[in-house]
Scaffold this motif. Structure first.
Motif, mmCIF file in Angstrom:
data_model
loop_
_atom_site.group_PDB
_atom_site.id
_atom_site.type_symbol
_atom_site.label_atom_id
_atom_site.label_comp_id
_atom_site.label_asym_id
_atom_site.label_seq_id
_atom_site.Cartn_x
_atom_site.Cartn_y
_atom_site.Cartn_z
ATOM 1 N N VAL A 105 72.246 43.846 17.990
ATOM 2 C CA VAL A 105 72.322 44.406 19.343
ATOM 3 C C VAL A 105 71.673 45.787 19.343
ATOM 4 O O VAL A 105 71.784 46.546 18.375
ATOM 5 C CB VAL A 105 73.798 44.496 19.805
ATOM 6 N N MET A 106 71.003 46.125 20.435
ATOM 7 C CA MET A 106 70.431 47.458 20.576
ATOM 8 C C MET A 106 71.546 48.455 20.863
ATOM 9 O O MET A 106 72.260 48.341 21.850
ATOM 10 C CB MET A 106 69.405 47.487 21.704
ATOM 11 N N LEU A 107 71.703 49.448 19.989
ATOM 12 C CA LEU A 107 72.752 50.450 20.133
ATOM 13 C C LEU A 107 72.254 51.721 20.800
ATOM 14 O O LEU A 107 73.025 52.451 21.427
ATOM 15 C CB LEU A 107 73.341 50.801 18.769
ATOM 16 N N GLY A 108 70.970 52.004 20.659
ATOM 17 C CA GLY A 108 70.417 53.231 21.212
ATOM 18 C C GLY A 108 68.956 53.351 20.850
ATOM 19 O O GLY A 108 68.279 52.357 20.584
ATOM 20 N N GLU A 109 68.493 54.592 20.806
ATOM 21 C CA GLU A 109 67.101 54.843 20.464
ATOM 22 C C GLU A 109 66.962 56.247 19.915
ATOM 23 O O GLU A 109 67.774 57.131 20.202
ATOM 24 C CB GLU A 109 66.213 54.645 21.688
ATOM 25 N N THR A 110 65.933 56.443 19.104
ATOM 26 C CA THR A 110 65.688 57.763 18.536
ATOM 27 C C THR A 110 64.934 58.614 19.550
ATOM 28 O O THR A 110 64.016 58.146 20.217
ATOM 29 C CB THR A 110 64.877 57.669 17.238
ATOM 30 N N ILE A 111 65.341 59.876 19.648
ATOM 31 C CA ILE A 111 64.700 60.821 20.559
ATOM 32 C C ILE A 111 63.690 61.672 19.816
ATOM 33 O O ILE A 111 62.635 62.026 20.330
ATOM 34 C CB ILE A 111 65.749 61.712 21.235
ATOM 35 N N SER A 112 64.020 62.009 18.569
ATOM 36 C CA SER A 112 63.136 62.797 17.712
ATOM 37 C C SER A 112 63.442 62.411 16.273
ATOM 38 O O SER A 112 64.213 61.487 16.011
ATOM 39 C CB SER A 112 63.363 64.295 17.942
ATOM 40 N N SER A 113 62.864 63.126 15.336
ATOM 41 C CA SER A 113 63.106 62.826 13.925
ATOM 42 C C SER A 113 64.549 63.104 13.514
ATOM 43 O O SER A 113 65.000 62.624 12.473
ATOM 44 C CB SER A 113 62.154 63.642 13.046
ATOM 45 N N GLU A 114 65.280 63.864 14.319
ATOM 46 C CA GLU A 114 66.659 64.209 13.981
ATOM 47 C C GLU A 114 67.683 63.671 14.977
ATOM 48 O O GLU A 114 68.828 63.433 14.621
ATOM 49 C CB GLU A 114 66.817 65.736 13.882
ATOM 50 N N THR A 115 67.291 63.496 16.228
ATOM 51 C CA THR A 115 68.251 63.183 17.288
ATOM 52 C C THR A 115 68.197 61.710 17.664
ATOM 53 O O THR A 115 67.128 61.146 17.886
ATOM 54 C CB THR A 115 67.973 64.035 18.539
ATOM 55 N N THR A 116 69.393 61.102 17.756
ATOM 56 C CA THR A 116 69.516 59.702 18.151
ATOM 57 C C THR A 116 70.432 59.596 19.362
ATOM 58 O O THR A 116 71.467 60.253 19.429
ATOM 59 C CB THR A 116 70.085 58.850 16.997
ATOM 60 N N LYS A 117 70.031 58.778 20.310
ATOM 61 C CA LYS A 117 70.829 58.498 21.505
ATOM 62 C C LYS A 117 71.549 57.169 21.317
ATOM 63 O O LYS A 117 70.923 56.147 21.045
ATOM 64 C CB LYS A 117 69.929 58.419 22.738
ATOM 65 N N PRO A 133 62.975 58.914 10.882
ATOM 66 C CA PRO A 133 62.659 57.911 11.902
ATOM 67 C C PRO A 133 61.574 58.396 12.851
ATOM 68 O O PRO A 133 61.333 59.587 12.986
ATOM 69 C CB PRO A 133 63.991 57.760 12.644
ATOM 70 N N LYS A 134 60.922 57.447 13.493
ATOM 71 C CA LYS A 134 59.937 57.774 14.514
ATOM 72 C C LYS A 134 60.634 57.924 15.859
ATOM 73 O O LYS A 134 61.631 57.276 16.123
ATOM 74 C CB LYS A 134 58.878 56.671 14.597
ATOM 75 N N ALA A 135 60.073 58.783 16.706
ATOM 76 C CA ALA A 135 60.654 58.978 18.034
ATOM 77 C C ALA A 135 60.415 57.742 18.892
ATOM 78 O O ALA A 135 59.463 56.985 18.695
ATOM 79 C CB ALA A 135 60.043 60.205 18.692
ATOM 80 N N ASN A 136 61.345 57.548 19.842
ATOM 81 C CA ASN A 136 61.239 56.457 20.819
ATOM 82 C C ASN A 136 61.232 55.073 20.171
ATOM 83 O O ASN A 136 60.503 54.179 20.580
ATOM 84 C CB ASN A 136 59.987 56.628 21.691
ATOM 85 N N THR A 137 62.045 54.908 19.149
ATOM 86 C CA THR A 137 62.231 53.592 18.533
ATOM 87 C C THR A 137 63.668 53.152 18.739
ATOM 88 O O THR A 137 64.589 53.969 18.801
ATOM 89 C CB THR A 137 61.906 53.617 17.031
#
Length: 368
Positions: A193-205, A180-184
């Motif tokens: 529904v928006m559940l969160g967002e990606t922080i980096s290629s590995e980390t999801t919030k 994944p791309k960061a900040n998506t």
């Protein structure tokens, strides 16, 4: 006392720390009919020629009828009186997040709105709280040598779950088909529904207001959206105010826009607001629409002051709060900020008129 039986409402707020209670019998819209009110240590009874309504208090609450005082009538609002209330100590706040996230357990992540599985059977070996948002700056102040943590953000490994103020951080590298791309945004496949967002290629919030995490052997708990949002945000606010000695918050969207200014008044309230019914029926609708309210219990709640900041309202005050280091920002999805504002507005509208305003702020309760 001449009041309209069908329109009489009772509001009771018990303060656990103060061992006191405020009782309000609201003023009817029109007409009049005789009403008798009886107060016992364990119940409140309202009788009219058409019937009666009895409110049984929770087992841990006892009123002292002989202590009734401060009796006054407020036009447009109703009859007010105060009395002593003997209660057990405030219930210990146990975070639902820490209860759900037990290390060594296989957990499933669900979309709270529709129950769609987001992560299935993830074994969490480490469940750890994140430091405060300004931890890196503080390290720089404390260290007499170059910061060893500079440019090293805290990212979870595959079997980690890090807990922030209002979010979880998890590693989804093994769950995704492509990097994944960061900040998506992370969107629920079913309800969008928006559940969160990606922080980096590995980390999801993942935001706590959008996700339910359960041990995999348990089924998805179907909790009404309003109740879930209130509980999660109330617990976040209480935990933050206790840990950081702050009581003022800006509720902002993931885009950085401030939606609500919120100030905690107290977190020890027990609120009961039963509706008038014919026959001796025991109901406890609390700050909800009457069609939804039939829970049969009272609720612990936090009492807050709030100001909406949508449509350019309170811009100057919001700017002042944002620049104040004693005010803590709490970030949620923008749609959830609007949900919270609607919840606060409904709560405010359900209160007796005299309780709806304090200075220039509006008053509301959030269920724990």
């Amino acid at each position: 006392m001449a009041v309209a039986a069908a329109k009489t409402r009772l509001f009771l707020e018990v303060r656990r720390r103060l061992q006191s209670a405020l009782l309000i019998l609201s003023e009817p819209d029109e007409g009049g009919m005789h009403l008798d009110v009886s107060i016992t240590p364990t119940s409140l009874l309202m009788r009219t020629p058409d019937g009666c309504t009895e409110t049984q208090l929770p087992a841990e609450v006892r009123l002292a009828p002989s202590s009734c005082g401060g009796l006054k009538y407020i036009t447009g609002d109703g009859l007010h009186l105060r009395l002593q209330a003997h209660t057990d100590s405030s219930p210990q706040l146990i975070s639902v997040f820490n209860q759900s996230l037990q290390a060594q357990e296989c957990c499933t992540f669900y979309c709270q709105s529709c129950g769609e599985v987001t992560i299935k059977d993830r074994k969490l070996l480490r469940v750890l709280p994140l430091p405060s948002e300004n931890w890196s700056a503080l390290v720089g102040e404390w260290c007499c040598h170059p910061d060893p943590f500079a440019n090293k953000p805290l990212h979870p490994r595959e079997n980690d779950c890090f807990i922030g103020d209002s979010f979880f951080l998890v590693n989804l590298r093994s769950d995704l088909e492509q990097e994944p791309k960061a900040n998506t945004k992370v969107i629920c496949k079913r309800c969008k529904v928006m559940l969160g967002e990606t922080i980096s290629s590995e980390t999801t919030k993942f935001y706590m207001t959008e996700i339910i995490i359960q041990p995999s052997e348990r089924s998805f708990p179907n909790i009404p959206r309003s109740q879930f949002v209130q509980s999660v945000i109330a617990q976040c606010l209480v935990e933050l105010s206790s840990a950081r000695s702050t009581f003022r918050f800006t509720i902002q969207g993931q885009d950085g826009k401030v939606y609500i200014l919120l100030w905690i008044l107290n977190s020890d309230s027990l609120v009961i607001e039963p509706l008038r019914s014919s026959g001796c029926v025991k109901k406890f609708p609390l700050l909800e629409d009457t069609s939804e309210a039939d829970s049969g219990s009272a609720w612990n709640a936090i009492k807050v002051l709030y100001q909406p900041c949508i449509k350019s309202r309170n811009e100057e005050l919001a700017s002042t709060w944002e620049s104040d280091i004693s005010v803590h920002p709490l970030t949620l999805p923008s749609a959830t900020c609007l949900e919270l504002l609607l919840i606060l507005s409904r709560s405010n509208a359900s209160l007796p008129l005299s309780l709806r305003q304090m200075n220039s702020f509006q008053v509301a309760f959030l269920k724990m």
